[in-house]
Scaffold this motif. Sequence first.
Motif, PDB file in Angstrom:
ATOM      1  N   LYS A  67       0.837  -1.192   0.000  1.00  0.00           N
ATOM      2  CA  LYS A  67       0.000   0.000   0.000  1.00  0.00           C
ATOM      3  C   LYS A  67       0.871   1.241   0.000  1.00  0.00           C
ATOM      4  N   ASN A  68       0.563   2.172  -0.891  1.00  0.00           N
ATOM      5  CA  ASN A  68       1.234   3.456  -0.889  1.00  0.00           C
ATOM      6  C   ASN A  68       0.784   4.219   0.349  1.00  0.00           C
ATOM      7  N   LEU A  69       1.734   4.840   1.047  1.00  0.00           N
ATOM      8  CA  LEU A  69       1.419   5.509   2.305  1.00  0.00           C
ATOM      9  C   LEU A  69       0.628   6.804   2.136  1.00  0.00           C
ATOM     10  N   PHE A  70       0.721   7.423   0.956  1.00  0.00           N
ATOM     11  CA  PHE A  70       0.122   8.741   0.772  1.00  0.00           C
ATOM     12  C   PHE A  70      -1.025   8.777  -0.232  1.00  0.00           C
ATOM     13  N   HIS A  71      -1.197   7.699  -0.997  1.00  0.00           N
ATOM     14  CA  HIS A  71      -2.214   7.685  -2.050  1.00  0.00           C
ATOM     15  C   HIS A  71      -3.021   6.384  -1.980  1.00  0.00           C
ATOM     16  N   PRO A  72      -4.237   6.403  -2.530  1.00  0.00           N
ATOM     17  CA  PRO A  72      -5.111   5.220  -2.435  1.00  0.00           C
ATOM     18  C   PRO A  72      -4.852   4.168  -3.523  1.00  0.00           C
ATOM     19  N   TYR A  73      -3.684   3.571  -3.487  1.00  0.00           N
ATOM     20  CA  TYR A  73      -3.375   2.485  -4.417  1.00  0.00           C
ATOM     21  C   TYR A  73      -2.278   1.602  -3.854  1.00  0.00           C
ATOM     22  N   PHE A  74      -2.119   0.448  -4.496  1.00  0.00           N
ATOM     23  CA  PHE A  74      -1.047  -0.480  -4.153  1.00  0.00           C
ATOM     24  C   PHE A  74       0.045  -0.376  -5.198  1.00  0.00           C
ATOM     25  N   GLU A  75       1.280  -0.346  -4.734  1.00  0.00           N
ATOM     26  CA  GLU A  75       2.427  -0.337  -5.639  1.00  0.00           C
ATOM     27  C   GLU A  75       2.837  -1.773  -5.915  1.00  0.00           C
ATOM     28  N   VAL A  76       3.091  -2.072  -7.166  1.00  0.00           N
ATOM     29  CA  VAL A  76       3.536  -3.406  -7.558  1.00  0.00           C
ATOM     30  C   VAL A  76       5.000  -3.301  -7.970  1.00  0.00           C
ATOM     31  N   TRP A  77       5.841  -3.985  -7.213  1.00  0.00           N
ATOM     32  CA  TRP A  77       7.273  -4.021  -7.472  1.00  0.00           C
ATOM     33  C   TRP A  77       7.615  -5.399  -8.029  1.00  0.00           C
ATOM     34  N   TYR A  78       8.080  -5.411  -9.256  1.00  0.00           N
ATOM     35  CA  TYR A  78       8.433  -6.667  -9.921  1.00  0.00           C
ATOM     36  C   TYR A  78       9.932  -6.633 -10.210  1.00  0.00           C
ATOM     37  N   ASN A  79      10.647  -7.659  -9.764  1.00  0.00           N
ATOM     38  CA  ASN A  79      12.111  -7.701  -9.892  1.00  0.00           C
ATOM     39  C   ASN A  79      12.747  -6.429  -9.337  1.00  0.00           C
ATOM     40  N   LYS A  80      12.237  -6.012  -8.187  1.00  0.00           N
ATOM     41  CA  LYS A  80      12.749  -4.846  -7.436  1.00  0.00           C
ATOM     42  C   LYS A  80      12.531  -3.509  -8.163  1.00  0.00           C
ATOM     43  N   LYS A  81      11.659  -3.496  -9.171  1.00  0.00           N
ATOM     44  CA  LYS A  81      11.372  -2.266  -9.910  1.00  0.00           C
ATOM     45  C   LYS A  81       9.889  -1.944  -9.804  1.00  0.00           C
ATOM     46  N   TYR A  82       9.580  -0.694  -9.452  1.00  0.00           N
ATOM     47  CA  TYR A  82       8.193  -0.257  -9.401  1.00  0.00           C
ATOM     48  C   TYR A  82       7.638  -0.310 -10.820  1.00  0.00           C
ATOM     49  N   THR A  83       6.635  -1.176 -11.010  1.00  0.00           N
ATOM     50  CA  THR A  83       6.158  -1.442 -12.361  1.00  0.00           C
ATOM     51  C   THR A  83       4.781  -0.853 -12.633  1.00  0.00           C
ATOM     52  N   ILE A  84       3.828  -1.132 -11.764  1.00  0.00           N
ATOM     53  CA  ILE A  84       2.474  -0.607 -11.941  1.00  0.00           C
ATOM     54  C   ILE A  84       1.872  -0.300 -10.572  1.00  0.00           C
ATOM     55  N   ARG A  85       0.686   0.279 -10.608  1.00  0.00           N
ATOM     56  CA  ARG A  85      -0.073   0.469  -9.383  1.00  0.00           C
ATOM     57  C   ARG A  85      -1.463  -0.126  -9.585  1.00  0.00           C
ATOM     58  N   ILE A  86      -2.036  -0.616  -8.497  1.00  0.00           N
ATOM     59  CA  ILE A  86      -3.378  -1.183  -8.534  1.00  0.00           C
ATOM     60  C   ILE A  86      -4.298  -0.209  -7.805  1.00  0.00           C
ATOM     61  N   VAL A  87      -5.224   0.376  -8.546  1.00  0.00           N
ATOM     62  CA  VAL A  87      -6.176   1.347  -7.996  1.00  0.00           C
ATOM     63  C   VAL A  87      -7.553   0.709  -7.918  1.00  0.00           C
ATOM     64  N   GLU A  88      -8.502   1.434  -7.371  1.00  0.00           N
ATOM     65  CA  GLU A  88      -9.866   0.914  -7.211  1.00  0.00           C
ATOM     66  C   GLU A  88     -10.442   0.403  -8.533  1.00  0.00           C
ATOM     67  N   GLY A  89     -10.199   1.067  -9.620  1.00  0.00           N
ATOM     68  CA  GLY A  89     -10.729   0.657 -10.918  1.00  0.00           C
ATOM     69  C   GLY A  89     -10.177  -0.664 -11.432  1.00  0.00           C
ATOM     70  N   CYS A  90      -9.125  -1.163 -10.809  1.00  0.00           N
ATOM     71  CA  CYS A  90      -8.502  -2.421 -11.230  1.00  0.00           C
ATOM     72  C   CYS A  90      -9.160  -3.653 -10.624  1.00  0.00           C
ATOM     73  N   ASN A  91     -10.165  -3.482  -9.794  1.00  0.00           N
ATOM     74  CA  ASN A  91     -10.745  -4.644  -9.121  1.00  0.00           C
ATOM     75  C   ASN A  91     -11.846  -5.328  -9.922  1.00  0.00           C
ATOM     76  N   ALA A  92     -12.182  -4.812 -11.084  1.00  0.00           N
ATOM     77  CA  ALA A  92     -13.152  -5.388 -12.024  1.00  0.00           C
ATOM     78  C   ALA A  92     -14.593  -5.363 -11.524  1.00  0.00           C
ATOM     79  N   ILE A  93     -14.872  -4.652 -10.449  1.00  0.00           N
ATOM     80  CA  ILE A  93     -16.241  -4.610  -9.936  1.00  0.00           C
ATOM     81  C   ILE A  93     -17.175  -3.918 -10.930  1.00  0.00           C
ATOM     82  N   SER A  94     -16.715  -2.877 -11.587  1.00  0.00           N
ATOM     83  CA  SER A  94     -17.577  -2.206 -12.571  1.00  0.00           C
ATOM     84  C   SER A  94     -17.901  -3.135 -13.741  1.00  0.00           C
ATOM     85  N   VAL A  95     -16.955  -3.971 -14.130  1.00  0.00           N
ATOM     86  CA  VAL A  95     -17.192  -4.943 -15.200  1.00  0.00           C
ATOM     87  C   VAL A  95     -18.190  -5.999 -14.719  1.00  0.00           C
ATOM     88  N   ILE A  96     -18.041  -6.449 -13.497  1.00  0.00           N
ATOM     89  CA  ILE A  96     -18.956  -7.441 -12.934  1.00  0.00           C
ATOM     90  C   ILE A  96     -20.369  -6.854 -12.805  1.00  0.00           C
TER      91      ILE A  96
END
Length: 178
Positions: A67-96
Motif C-alpha cells: 500500500k502506498n502511504l500517501f495515495h489510495p493504491y497499491f504499488e507493484v514491485w516486480y524484480n525490485k522495480k516499481y512497475t504498476i499500481r493497482i487502484v480501485e478501478g482495477c478490481n473489475a467490480i464495474s465490469v462485474i
Amino acid sequence: MKKYLIQFKPFLVFIGTFFSAYIVLTLLYKFYLNNFAANDVDGLTAIVSHNVEQLMRFLNCDISIQKNLFHPYFEVWYNKKYTIRIVEGCNAISVIILFVSFIIAFSGKLKTTVLFIITGSVLIYLLNVIRIAVLTVLLFYFPENVHILHGVLFPLIIYGLVFTLWVFWVNKFSKYAK
C-alpha cells in the motif's frame, strides 16, 4: 403509440431492467466505497492486490505489492522495480456490475440465473487477477507499450470474456433462448 409500446415491449422491458439493475448495483458499490477514507484503498481492491501477489509468488516471481502511504493504491514491485499500481478501478467490480445487470435483464430460471451470475463473476474476477499479473510482467519488459497493453489489449480480453458469457447466456439459458 400503444401499438409501438406493444411491439417493442420486450426491448423496453430489457432496457428498463438492465438500467435499473445497473443503477442499483452501482449505487450500492458507491455506497460501499464511501465507507473508505479518501487516502485509503477499499477492501475489494486490497483482496485483488493480495491475489495478484499470491499468483505471482506461486509462479516464483520476484514480486512485492504494498500500500502506498500517501495515495489510495497499491504499488507493484516486480524484480525490485516499481512497475504498476493497482487502484480501485482495477478490481473489475464495474465490469462485474455490467455483466450482472445484463444477465438480470435477460434472466432465466432463478436458480440458473443466480448460478450463472456467480460463475461468470468468479471467471471475470480470476481473469482480472491474471490480467494484472501478466500486465505487470509485460510492462516490466515493455514499459513503452503501456497504452496498447493497458488501454487496448487487456480491456479487449476482459470485455471479450463478458461478451462471450452474454452470448452464451442468451443462447442457452435466458427466457429468450430457443
